[in-house]
Design an enzyme around this catalytic site. Structure first.
Site: not given
Ligand code: AMP
Length: 281
Positions: A34, A147
């Site tokens: 994040h 991604e």
């Molecule tokens: P989430 O809190 O899991 O809904 O993720 C929020 C944003 O962070 C989304 O756009 C995810 O794709 C991105 N995200 C989550 N984990 C990763 C990661 N390991 N690398 C890059 N982006 C991430």
């Protein structure tokens, strides 16, 4: 750190700024993946809004929603280094859905027919609904998505196109642990043994990519499942190779086309997803 719970307060603060705004939508339980999005957004915009909201309408499984980690205090500490540019938006369910929960019904064609779209029915309707609400409330110039959730990224791009929204979507590469496991809020739920087993997901995807010993996807699937199920901790829900643009799974690889591996694997009750680009073959 400025933390807002209502869009009214947030937008009155943003209006007085009249500068570029980057939005990073999250569900909290923040990690370095994040923060990479936040860092990029800070470089490219005057102001950055990080939304922290666990959206119930995108969960198709109540247990998954109930277990989802909530770590707001720690999240705010992690965001502290960016405080000069950052506005945190942490709305309640009442603020997001004042007339009760709902999700719109979208048509994203092939983008939502397979993989997460098939295994988590209604998930992308919930995602698109909340992202549309967040876009409306925060009026960003750019919005940042990982991604790691590539299918979600393609759905959001389609949403922006369909609704003719005037913002750009920025793709950010997957951030991984040293052993290759894609960072995820759900990794916190893994037991020590599951955590030790989980890097096999990425390692096997990478070895399939490097060796490219076949263009027959069913053989790749067999290899992937055989490797992963050597561990008692991992159970493959799906493995597939899909075309990057339309996300349609294929059975054989054709020259000149761009593909990605997609997989969902259970480590106990925790569901982990990953994707690796195969590129143009
Ligand atoms: P989430 O809190 O899991 O809904 O993720 C929020 C944003 O962070 C989304 O756009 C995810 O794709 C991105 N995200 C989550 N984990 C990763 C990661 N390991 N690398 C890059 N982006 C991430």
């Amino acid at each position: 750190m400025l933390v807002f719970t209502t869009a009214e307060e947030l937008s009155s603060c943003l209006k007085s700024q009249s500068q570029t705004v980057g939005l990073v939508p999250t569900m909290g339980a923040l990690h370095l993946g994040h923060l990479a999005l936040v860092e990029k957004a800070c470089k490219e915009n005057k102001w950055v809004v990080v939304s922290i909201y666990i959206n119930p309408t995108q969960f198709n499984n109540t247990e998954d929603l109930e277990k989802y980690p909530v770590t707001l205090e720690k999240d705010l500490q992690l965001l502290e280094p960016f405080h000069k540019q950052l506005l945190v938006y942490s709305p309640s369910n009442q603020e997001m859905y004042p007339s009760g929960f709902f999700k719109k019904s979208y048509d994203f064609g092939t983008l939502t027919k397979h993989m997460e779209g098939a295994f988590r029915p209604g998930h992308y309707d919930g995602v698109a609904t909340v992202v549309e609400l967040l876009f409306k409330k925060t009026t960003p110039t750019k919005a940042y998505f990982g991604e790691k959730d590539f299918q979600q990224l393609q759905v959001i791009r389609a949403l922006v196109k369909q609704k003719k929204l005037s913002l750009s979507i920025v793709e950010c590469p997957t951030v991984r642990e040293k052993d290759g496991l894609a960072m995820s809020s759900r990794n916190q739920l893994l037991t020590t043994i599951q955590r030790q087993a989980a890097p096999l997901i990425y390692q096997t995807l990478e070895s399939l990519k490097k060796n490219a010993f076949t263009s027959d996807v069913s053989q790749m699937e067999l290899y992937f499942k055989k490797e992963l199920e050597q561990s008692d901790e991992l159970k493959v829900e799906y493995f597939c190779v899909a075309e990057t643009e339309n996300l349609v799974p294929v059975t054989t690889l054709e020259k000149g086309k761009k593909y990605r591996f997609f997989t969902a694997v259970f480590a106990g009750k925790t569901r982990l997803i990953d994707t690796v680009e195969l590129g143009r073959i």
